[in-house]
Design an enzyme around this catalytic site. Sequence first.
Site, short mmCIF file in Angstrom:
data_model
loop_
_atom_site.label_atom_id
_atom_site.label_comp_id
_atom_site.label_asym_id
_atom_site.label_seq_id
_atom_site.Cartn_x
_atom_site.Cartn_y
_atom_site.Cartn_z
N HIS B 11 0.86 -1.18 0.00
CA HIS B 11 0.00 0.00 0.00
C HIS B 11 0.89 1.23 0.00
O HIS B 11 2.05 1.15 0.40
CB HIS B 11 -0.96 0.03 1.19
N LYS B 36 -6.45 6.33 -4.16
CA LYS B 36 -6.01 6.34 -2.75
C LYS B 36 -5.22 5.07 -2.40
O LYS B 36 -5.64 3.97 -2.75
CB LYS B 36 -7.26 6.45 -1.87
N HIS B 131 12.29 -3.91 5.60
CA HIS B 131 11.16 -3.00 5.86
C HIS B 131 11.42 -2.10 7.08
O HIS B 131 11.31 -0.87 7.00
CB HIS B 131 9.91 -3.85 6.06
N HIS B 135 12.28 1.96 7.58
CA HIS B 135 11.60 2.89 8.49
C HIS B 135 12.61 3.57 9.42
O HIS B 135 12.57 4.78 9.63
CB HIS B 135 10.57 2.14 9.35
N ALA B 427 -1.22 17.38 5.44
CA ALA B 427 -1.06 18.60 4.67
C ALA B 427 -0.50 19.65 5.62
O ALA B 427 -0.99 19.81 6.74
CB ALA B 427 -2.40 19.06 4.13
N ARG B 526 -3.98 18.64 17.73
CA ARG B 526 -2.84 18.06 16.99
C ARG B 526 -2.13 19.22 16.30
O ARG B 526 -2.61 19.75 15.32
CB ARG B 526 -3.39 17.04 15.98
#
Lengths: 49, 612
Positions: B11, B36, B131, B135, B427, B526
Amino acid sequence: MSFFSELWAFMRVRKKFWLLPILIMMVLMGGLIVLTQGSTVAPFIYTLF
Amino acid sequence: MRILGISAFYHDSAAALLDNGEIAAAAQEERFTRKKHDSGFPHRAIEFCLKQAGLKIDDVDFVVFYDKPFLKFERLLETYLAFAPRGFVSFQKAIPVWLKEKLFQKKLLQDELKKIGVEGDLEKKLLFSEHHLSHAASAFFASPFEEAAVLTMDGVGEWATTSFGHGKGNDLKMVREIHFPHSLGLLYSAFTYYTGFKVNSGEYKVMGLAPYGEPKYTDKILQHLIDLKEDGSFRLDLSYFNYCTGLTMTSQKFHDLFGGPPRQPDKDRLDQRHMDLAASVQDATERIVIQLAGAIQKETGLKNLCLAGGVALNCVANGKLLRKKYFDHIWIQPAAGDAGGALGAALAGHHLFKKQPRKLTPGKDFMRGSYLGPEFTQEEIQTRLESVGAQFTVLDTDSMIDQCARALADEKALGWFQGRMEFGPRALGGRSILGDARSPSMQSVLNLKVKFRESFRPFAPSVLREDVADWFEIGEDSPYMLLVADVVQNRRIAMTEEQKALFGIDKLNIPRSDIPAVTHVDYSARIQTVHADTNPAYHQLISRFKELTGCPVIVNTSFNVRGEPIVCTPEDAFRCFMGTDLDVLAVGGCLMLKEEQDPSLKLNYAEAFELD
């Protein structure tokens, strides 16, 4: 062919030769499943595999 | 040395390009294909990265893929073997995908790379990172720290679901890992599924829902589902889960423990029980993250911590961890999910595989505000907007900032498209929808008329960095909106007993502070701190808004509707503008007002995208 040599090298590095018979059996079973169906879209809630 | 990092096939496909250690460009494929979580090979993202850096594919020295397919296949086989014969249904579904495609990912990658013109010995040019190493590399090498502990947590990579490493200079060593099927990310996802949200995208909603509930089930979770050790390591009781052998996340035993079957999103309404479940899994997650991080600090004695992996997007847990003060500084990779794996793979290639040095600038990270995506010249913007029939006025920067700030002060919903697009799910003032944080109605207007999303979901504030401590209980930078902190006491409005007794979502309509549009029911927010050096235009806009209103805080939400990838081009922005109740749109130097647009260009946007 390079795929098989890489797979062999992978098993050697990971010391996972014991996976080989299972792999062969699963590939055979999987092959049968593949032959009996068309779609390769897995209906998982989450693509873990 | 130029290195291209790629994540794909699960994904959130993405590409990132390093040019002599500098992050030249990074973007997710979904932004270009408008699909998406697009998981295909990231052709468009690669094309963009090369164009942005002014390079051809031949100029790239190495390509690094973000994980190792054979290791994943090993996990798949060993998992099915461990659970056999129970996992046959799942096996039956997974194995064709592997035998037809995923097992041959290297060849698939090589073929795709050849198609876009990569020449030479691909055996040498194409490298693979793990993986969680990807990260960890995206967290440490992009951070401002010379030395740090690195904690990565997600659903699952190859085997690792949680890992801890130690980064110093241009080196990063992974110290320990927790392996599948024991996963904090999958525990959270199990509750996402159980409360009726979509796994892998609805986790934000569970986090947003949590403050409406009471953590009544935390003890149950910690007693039955997870065995949490003192050092923060854990094991799940797999009899409560179904993801190893079935096609769903939770088992009947799980449903019995929590009093019923999973919520059917199209049939069952959200009720207090779901909110309590969300609050409980959030509470349990916070405890686990805090315990893990505390144990790592104790063991290493390090003062800095870097976080990545999907769980690191849990900004509420991050905020609580920060307040624990185990570490002096915490830095979280803004693209903490799998898209960021592309960047991590490239960074691992550069520093770990090719041993290139790391040039630190004190106090600065390498992400450049995460504004790493496409940008458009004023000429391009005008041409593109004309091609879709937009009516716009061209303004100079000062007039644009002034008019937009005035529109915000008049409680208009503003589409703000400036400079380079953000890399990562947030964003940050490049592709944002903005509103007046002081307005009591802004939250429901934006949720229901602009974003077409659930009314309970909170919005985040953007605040001038220099003013953050006057409005929120935080003194740190939070440029990537990954830390949650409370609104300061003197700006809160206490709820009456009557208001406190209201049902969860109804509480949201009670103004709880001077900035109600961004204050959650528990007074949390947030936070994005806005910095003049990384996004001067956005900083100027909020500064002008502050001059007009005395308030340096505005609402910032991503420029998209529910289920749509964030807008990438001026045309995407205009379509979204015409499909929603946005009042004003600012794209570069072009200002558009809704009333001046051709009504025939209006779109039915509410049903244009599959709901997330």
